[in-house]
Structures are given as structure tokens and as C-alpha cells.
Write a protein that holds these residues in place. Structure first.
Motif, PDB file in Angstrom:
ATOM      1  N   LEU A 235      45.529 -19.045  49.780  1.00 51.30           N
ATOM      2  CA  LEU A 235      45.886 -18.559  48.888  1.00 51.30           C
ATOM      3  C   LEU A 235      46.724 -17.872  48.831  1.00 51.30           C
ATOM      4  N   ARG A 236      47.825 -17.973  48.091  1.00 54.44           N
ATOM      5  CA  ARG A 236      48.965 -16.998  47.551  1.00 54.44           C
ATOM      6  C   ARG A 236      48.802 -15.158  47.342  1.00 54.44           C
ATOM      7  N   SER A 237      49.594 -14.303  47.497  1.00 60.02           N
ATOM      8  CA  SER A 237      48.740 -13.050  47.458  1.00 60.02           C
ATOM      9  C   SER A 237      50.050 -11.933  47.435  1.00 60.02           C
ATOM     10  N   VAL A 238      49.765 -11.196  46.777  1.00 66.37           N
ATOM     11  CA  VAL A 238      50.399  -9.626  46.876  1.00 66.37           C
ATOM     12  C   VAL A 238      50.025  -8.303  46.954  1.00 66.37           C
ATOM     13  N   THR A 239      50.323  -7.321  47.554  1.00 73.25           N
ATOM     14  CA  THR A 239      49.802  -6.482  47.468  1.00 73.25           C
ATOM     15  C   THR A 239      50.514  -5.284  45.930  1.00 73.25           C
ATOM     16  N   VAL A 240      49.533  -5.378  45.393  1.00 76.12           N
ATOM     17  CA  VAL A 240      50.591  -4.425  43.613  1.00 76.12           C
ATOM     18  C   VAL A 240      49.923  -3.068  43.795  1.00 76.12           C
ATOM     19  N   ALA A 241      48.785  -1.894  44.406  1.00 75.16           N
ATOM     20  CA  ALA A 241      48.287  -0.718  45.399  1.00 75.16           C
ATOM     21  C   ALA A 241      47.959  -0.729  46.132  1.00 75.16           C
ATOM     22  N   TYR A 242      47.695   0.935  46.043  1.00 75.50           N
ATOM     23  CA  TYR A 242      47.017   0.965  47.421  1.00 75.50           C
ATOM     24  C   TYR A 242      45.988   1.979  46.525  1.00 75.50           C
ATOM     25  N   ASP A 243      44.790   2.140  47.692  1.00 72.03           N
ATOM     26  CA  ASP A 243      43.627   3.059  46.855  1.00 72.03           C
ATOM     27  C   ASP A 243      42.944   3.275  48.632  1.00 72.03           C
ATOM     28  N   THR A 244      41.925   4.486  48.218  1.00 72.02           N
ATOM     29  CA  THR A 244      41.097   5.722  49.203  1.00 72.02           C
ATOM     30  C   THR A 244      40.053   5.049  48.884  1.00 72.02           C
ATOM     31  N   ILE A 245      39.017   4.901  50.109  1.00 74.25           N
ATOM     32  CA  ILE A 245      37.452   5.247  50.022  1.00 74.25           C
ATOM     33  C   ILE A 245      37.380   6.472  50.570  1.00 74.25           C
ATOM     34  N   GLU A 246      36.498   7.413  49.797  1.00 70.12           N
ATOM     35  CA  GLU A 246      36.233   8.563  50.135  1.00 70.12           C
ATOM     36  C   GLU A 246      34.619   8.341  49.603  1.00 70.12           C
ATOM     37  N   VAL A 247      33.951   9.747  50.619  1.00 76.42           N
ATOM     38  CA  VAL A 247      33.013   9.457  50.670  1.00 76.42           C
ATOM     39  C   VAL A 247      32.458  10.581  50.157  1.00 76.42           C
ATOM     40  N   VAL A 248      31.430  10.619  48.910  1.00 69.27           N
ATOM     41  CA  VAL A 248      31.050  12.061  48.339  1.00 69.27           C
ATOM     42  C   VAL A 248      29.109  12.307  47.926  1.00 69.27           C
ATOM     43  N   VAL A 249      29.125  13.082  48.177  1.00 68.41           N
ATOM     44  CA  VAL A 249      27.419  13.926  47.958  1.00 68.41           C
ATOM     45  C   VAL A 249      27.716  14.524  47.058  1.00 68.41           C
ATOM     46  N   GLN A 250      26.394  15.271  46.369  1.00 69.19           N
ATOM     47  CA  GLN A 250      26.091  16.327  44.969  1.00 69.19           C
ATOM     48  C   GLN A 250      25.634  17.612  46.365  1.00 69.19           C
ATOM     49  N   HIS A 251      25.603  17.906  45.477  1.00 67.47           N
ATOM     50  CA  HIS A 251      26.261  19.336  45.463  1.00 67.47           C
ATOM     51  C   HIS A 251      25.145  20.371  46.302  1.00 67.47           C
ATOM     52  N   GLY A 252      24.223  19.568  46.297  1.00 67.89           N
ATOM     53  CA  GLY A 252      22.692  19.866  47.144  1.00 67.89           C
ATOM     54  C   GLY A 252      22.942  19.562  48.672  1.00 67.89           C
ATOM     55  N   HIS A 253      23.379  18.443  48.578  1.00 64.72           N
ATOM     56  CA  HIS A 253      23.428  17.829  50.156  1.00 64.72           C
ATOM     57  C   HIS A 253      24.063  18.936  50.860  1.00 64.72           C
ATOM     58  N   ARG A 254      23.789  19.018  52.193  1.00 65.42           N
ATOM     59  CA  ARG A 254      24.421  20.177  52.851  1.00 65.42           C
ATOM     60  C   ARG A 254      25.668  19.611  53.938  1.00 65.42           C
ATOM     61  N   TRP A 255      26.533  18.090  53.407  1.00 64.75           N
ATOM     62  CA  TRP A 255      27.704  17.623  53.710  1.00 64.75           C
ATOM     63  C   TRP A 255      28.314  18.705  52.331  1.00 64.75           C
ATOM     64  N   ALA A 256      28.094  18.857  51.738  1.00 65.47           N
ATOM     65  CA  ALA A 256      28.810  19.448  50.970  1.00 65.47           C
ATOM     66  C   ALA A 256      29.139  20.798  50.776  1.00 65.47           C
ATOM     67  N   LYS A 257      27.968  21.501  52.216  1.00 69.96           N
ATOM     68  CA  LYS A 257      28.947  23.255  52.309  1.00 69.96           C
ATOM     69  C   LYS A 257      30.299  22.874  53.774  1.00 69.96           C
ATOM     70  N   THR A 258      30.155  22.098  54.168  1.00 67.78           N
ATOM     71  CA  THR A 258      30.832  21.821  54.943  1.00 67.78           C
ATOM     72  C   THR A 258      32.112  20.729  55.104  1.00 67.78           C
ATOM     73  N   ARG A 259      32.022  20.059  54.044  1.00 67.97           N
ATOM     74  CA  ARG A 259      32.878  19.081  53.705  1.00 67.97           C
ATOM     75  C   ARG A 259      33.856  18.293  54.559  1.00 67.97           C
TER      76      ARG A 259
ATOM     77  N   SER B 289      37.861  10.547  40.975  1.00 68.04           N
ATOM     78  CA  SER B 289      38.704  11.526  40.103  1.00 68.04           C
ATOM     79  C   SER B 289      37.974  12.491  39.760  1.00 68.04           C
ATOM     80  N   GLU B 290      37.412  11.663  38.762  1.00 63.46           N
ATOM     81  CA  GLU B 290      37.220  12.716  37.276  1.00 63.46           C
ATOM     82  C   GLU B 290      35.207  13.124  37.797  1.00 63.46           C
ATOM     83  N   ASP B 291      35.040  12.802  38.872  1.00 70.30           N
ATOM     84  CA  ASP B 291      33.707  13.893  38.866  1.00 70.30           C
ATOM     85  C   ASP B 291      33.939  14.826  39.413  1.00 70.30           C
ATOM     86  N   ALA B 292      34.696  14.566  40.729  1.00 68.99           N
ATOM     87  CA  ALA B 292      35.176  15.456  41.252  1.00 68.99           C
ATOM     88  C   ALA B 292      35.936  16.820  40.483  1.00 68.99           C
ATOM     89  N   ARG B 293      36.668  15.962  40.193  1.00 66.45           N
ATOM     90  CA  ARG B 293      37.550  17.212  39.188  1.00 66.45           C
ATOM     91  C   ARG B 293      36.545  17.866  38.316  1.00 66.45           C
TER      92      ARG B 293
END
Length: 289
Positions: free
Chosen positions: A149-173, A242-246
């Protein structure tokens, strides 16, 4: 043959066909040779069909009518498709980027441009739609562009790990690649570009995803809701979190020594996309991101 029989003249038939009389004569002689039957009697008064020629023309009329109907149907299909731009897009792109792209494209084309028909699905389904011809343009999130298939890159994105506030990773981030790979996560289904990007990045870092998923969901909204409910951490597009993090509903967690970036890619079949697809890609390229 049919036109010669109708006009009783090879010269009249050749004039209507826009070819020389000699070309018509050669075609009829070749047909007679292939069929091993004399089809036409030529004389000073014109040309007339032999009995065998009359049979051949009679049988051929049905085929010619069917061929005309087929040609008309194809023209109609081509005309109808020209009025519609069929886009298949992965869910993240469909939810967070396409609305603006389509709005800008409609502004630039007014009411004269084709109507957009949008199908939202995971990246593997989008690729299938392009291969099967049920979509004119595909937009995918997978790190690897499918072959053929033909293709062209139109944008870039990043994958992020997210948790709820009560998770232990939320403290160390922060979390190590090893710990992330060994943790049951809330994930999208197999075939999702988001999941494939995460799995590829962890494998390349030397720690393939080893734990069974805590949950597998087929929509971004479902993954976000499961993470916020405290089922487990999860991985999502930066566009989706992004919106949920803000707003403080989710907490971003960095992966030590690893950032997962992926291209967002437009794909199509054939060598050159149709003009309206090229115009749409130009609009995307001009959109500030």
C-alpha cells in the motif's frame, strides 16, 4: 458486423466508428477466419449478411446490449464514488483529529466537494478496508506500514501510561520498563495500533509484555473508564488522555528511559490517490499540530 448490417455499407459503418473502411474490412475478415464461416457478401450495391452472418449478429446483439449495460453501470458507479470520499480511520484518529481535518477540508471546498463517509475501526480493520476497496483513504496508528500500500506520515503521537489517583504509581509517577512489562494492564484489543505500538516498544527495549492483561476493551473510552475505575494501569494515546490528565481524573506515569512515539499514517491503494484524496492530505499537512 452489427453496424455494417444496419447500414448495409462498410463505408457508412466505418464513418460512424471513426475508423477506416480498410480497418473494418480487416476485422470482419479476421472474424470470418476465426469462425470459419462467411459472414458478409460484398458487392457494388453494398454489403449484406449471409444467413450465417445474420445468425451471428442476432446472437451478438444480446452480448452487445449486456456490454452497454455493464459500461453504463460502471460509469454510474464511478460517478457516485466521485461524490463521496470514503475514509476508514483508527479510533484515536477518528475521535481526536479527523473532526478538525474534515472541517478544514469542507471550508476549503464548500459544498462542491465529495461527502465524507467515515468508518472508525482499529488499524488492522482499516488496512483490510483499503485492501478490499471499501475505503478510499485509511488512517492508521500502527508503527509499521503494511506492504503493498502507498502511505504518507501525517502526524506523530505518543503512547502514555496512566493510572487513577489511588494507584501506587501515582505517587512516584515513574515505572521501570521491567515492571511495566510484568504488570497486567488495561489494553485495547489485538489489532489496535495503540497496543501494537506499546508491545513493539517494550520488546525492542528487551522486556516483552509478559503479564496477562487486566482487561481488554475495544474502545478508547472503555479503556479510560476501566483505568479511572481502578481496575489497573493502562496505555493510551496522548491525544486520548490529555484532557483527563489536565482535569485530574488520570495521572501520567513516565516509563524510565523509554518514550513511545508512533507515526500516524495515511494509506491508500494504487500509485496515486484521486484528486480529492490529495486535496484532503494537503489540508492535513497544513493543519498545525
Amino acid at each position: 458486423m452489427a453496424l455494417v448490417a444496419k447500414e448495409s455499407s462498410m463505408s457508412a459503418a466505418s464513418a460512424q466508428l471513426g475508423v477506416s473502411q480498410q480497418a473494418v474490412s480487416l476485422r470482419i475478415r479476421k472474424l470470418e477466419k476465426d469462425l470459419r464461416v462467411r459472414l458478409l457478401v460484398r458487392s457494388a450495391r453494398g454489403s449484406r449478411l449471409t444467413p450465417a452472418g445474420e445468425l451471428i449478429v442476432g446472437w451478438g446483439t444480446t452480448l452487445l446490449t449486456a456490454a452497454d449495460e455493464f459500461s453504463d453501470a460502471v460509469d454510474s458507479l464511478r460517478t457516485d464514488r466521485g461524490k463521496m470520499m470514503r475514509i476508514a480511520a483508527s479510533l484515536t484518529i477518528a475521535e481526536h483529529l479527523l473532526p478538525e481535518w474534515i472541517a478544514r477540508w469542507r471550508i476549503s471546498h464548500g459544498d462542491d466537494g465529495p461527502v465524507v463517509q467515515l468508518t472508525a475501526a482499529n488499524s488492522s480493520t482499516v488496512v483490510e478496508a483499503i485492501r478490499e476497496g471499501t475505503a478510499d483513504l485509511g488512517l492508521i496508528e500502527t508503527p509499521v506500514v503494511p506492504a503493498g500500500l502507498r502511505s504518507v506520515t501525517v502526524a506523530y503521537d505518543t503512547i502514555e501510561v496512566v493510572v487513577q489517583h489511588g494507584h501506587r504509581w501515582a505517587k512516584t509517577r515513574r515505572v521501570s520498563v521491567r515492571e511495566l512489562a510484568g504488570t497486567g494492564l488495561v489494553l485495547r484489543e489485538t489489532g489496535s495500533g495503540t497496543r501494537q505500538a506499546l508491545e513493539n516498544a517494550l520488546t525492542e527495549a528487551g522486556f516483552p509484555l509478559a503479564a496477562e492483561p487486566a482487561a481488554v476493551l475495544t474502545t478508547t473510552l472503555g479503556v479510560r473508564s476501566a483505568i479511572m475505575a481502578g481496575i489497573a494501569p493502562g496505555a493510551l494515546s496522548s491525544l486520548a488522555v490529555s484532557e483527563d490528565a489536565r482535569a485530574g481524573r488520570l495521572v501520567r506515569v513516565r516509563i524510565n528511559n523509554l518514550q513511545i512515539t508512533r507515526p500516524l499514517t495515511a494509506i491508500w491503494a494504487g500509485t496515486t490517490p484521486p484528486p480529492h484524496i490529495r486535496d484532503f492530505l494537503d489540508v492535513i499537512a497544513r493543519t498545525d499540530r
